[in-house]
Design a protein around this motif. Sequence first.
Motif, short mmCIF file in Angstrom:
data_model
loop_
_atom_site.label_atom_id
_atom_site.label_comp_id
_atom_site.label_asym_id
_atom_site.label_seq_id
_atom_site.Cartn_x
_atom_site.Cartn_y
_atom_site.Cartn_z
N SER A 43 17.83 -31.70 14.87
CA SER A 43 18.08 -32.68 15.94
C SER A 43 17.75 -34.08 15.43
N PRO A 44 18.39 -35.10 16.00
CA PRO A 44 18.09 -36.47 15.57
C PRO A 44 16.61 -36.81 15.72
N GLU A 45 15.98 -36.33 16.77
CA GLU A 45 14.56 -36.61 16.98
C GLU A 45 13.71 -35.98 15.87
N ASP A 46 13.97 -34.71 15.56
CA ASP A 46 13.22 -34.03 14.51
C ASP A 46 13.51 -34.66 13.14
N THR A 47 14.76 -35.07 12.93
CA THR A 47 15.11 -35.74 11.68
C THR A 47 14.29 -37.01 11.52
N GLN A 48 14.16 -37.77 12.61
CA GLN A 48 13.38 -39.01 12.56
C GLN A 48 11.91 -38.72 12.24
N HIS A 49 11.35 -37.68 12.85
CA HIS A 49 9.95 -37.33 12.57
C HIS A 49 9.77 -36.94 11.11
N LEU A 50 10.71 -36.17 10.59
CA LEU A 50 10.63 -35.76 9.19
C LEU A 50 10.74 -36.96 8.26
N LYS A 51 11.67 -37.86 8.56
CA LYS A 51 11.83 -39.07 7.72
C LYS A 51 10.56 -39.92 7.74
N GLU A 52 9.92 -40.00 8.89
CA GLU A 52 8.66 -40.76 8.97
C GLU A 52 7.62 -40.15 8.03
N HIS A 53 7.54 -38.83 8.01
CA HIS A 53 6.58 -38.19 7.11
C HIS A 53 6.96 -38.46 5.66
N LEU A 54 8.23 -38.30 5.34
CA LEU A 54 8.67 -38.48 3.95
C LEU A 54 8.46 -39.90 3.46
N ARG A 55 8.59 -40.87 4.34
CA ARG A 55 8.37 -42.27 3.93
C ARG A 55 6.94 -42.51 3.47
N GLY A 56 6.01 -41.73 3.99
CA GLY A 56 4.61 -41.95 3.64
C GLY A 56 4.02 -40.89 2.73
N CYS A 57 4.84 -39.97 2.24
CA CYS A 57 4.29 -38.86 1.45
C CYS A 57 5.10 -38.65 0.18
N SER A 58 4.66 -39.25 -0.90
CA SER A 58 5.41 -39.13 -2.16
C SER A 58 5.46 -37.69 -2.69
N PRO A 59 4.42 -36.85 -2.51
CA PRO A 59 4.57 -35.46 -2.97
C PRO A 59 5.70 -34.72 -2.25
N CYS A 60 5.88 -34.96 -0.96
CA CYS A 60 6.96 -34.30 -0.23
C CYS A 60 8.33 -34.85 -0.65
N VAL A 61 8.40 -36.14 -0.94
CA VAL A 61 9.65 -36.72 -1.43
C VAL A 61 10.02 -36.10 -2.77
N GLU A 62 9.04 -35.93 -3.64
CA GLU A 62 9.30 -35.30 -4.94
C GLU A 62 9.72 -33.85 -4.75
N PHE A 63 9.09 -33.15 -3.83
CA PHE A 63 9.47 -31.77 -3.54
C PHE A 63 10.91 -31.73 -3.04
N LEU A 64 11.30 -32.66 -2.18
CA LEU A 64 12.67 -32.74 -1.68
C LEU A 64 13.65 -32.94 -2.83
N ARG A 65 13.31 -33.82 -3.76
CA ARG A 65 14.19 -34.05 -4.93
C ARG A 65 14.37 -32.77 -5.75
N THR A 66 13.30 -32.06 -6.00
CA THR A 66 13.42 -30.83 -6.80
C THR A 66 14.14 -29.74 -6.00
N TYR A 67 13.91 -29.72 -4.69
CA TYR A 67 14.59 -28.75 -3.81
C TYR A 67 16.10 -28.97 -3.85
N ARG A 68 16.51 -30.24 -3.82
CA ARG A 68 17.93 -30.58 -3.90
C ARG A 68 18.51 -30.21 -5.26
N ALA A 69 17.73 -30.33 -6.32
CA ALA A 69 18.22 -30.07 -7.67
C ALA A 69 18.30 -28.59 -8.01
N THR A 70 17.63 -27.74 -7.26
CA THR A 70 17.54 -26.32 -7.58
C THR A 70 18.90 -25.62 -7.71
N PRO A 71 19.84 -25.78 -6.78
CA PRO A 71 21.12 -25.07 -6.94
C PRO A 71 21.84 -25.41 -8.25
#
Length: 102
Positions: A43-71
């Motif tokens: 949902s747009p609301e949940d997406t916004q909450h997740l983006k807020e977390h990612l903006r302040g958490c470099s380990p999660c951003v890095e995890f997201l990058r590796t998660y995207r690269a996995t396939p």
Amino acid sequence: MKRDEALGIIERNEGAPQPAEVRMYNCKDSINLLLEYLDGEMSPEDTQHLKEHLRGCSPCVEFLRTYRATPGLCKKALAAKMPKEVADKLTEFLRSKIKSAS
């Protein structure tokens, strides 16, 4: 629209003010929701909450990058050929395990 470089996403400016109460996800929440987020099923609301977390958490951003690269990495690994010598040894090993289990 604006590009969020840290998240590797394009955000649409909807012009709506942010709600006074913004719930930020923690790392566990974020990781559990990544597939839903990347598939665009959040949902747009949940997406916004997740983006807020990612903006302040470099380990999660890095995890997201590796998660995207996995396939892509998996495709490369599956395309690689096993050397014949290794394949022969593996086949021999597996056959011996099957025989001993019978």
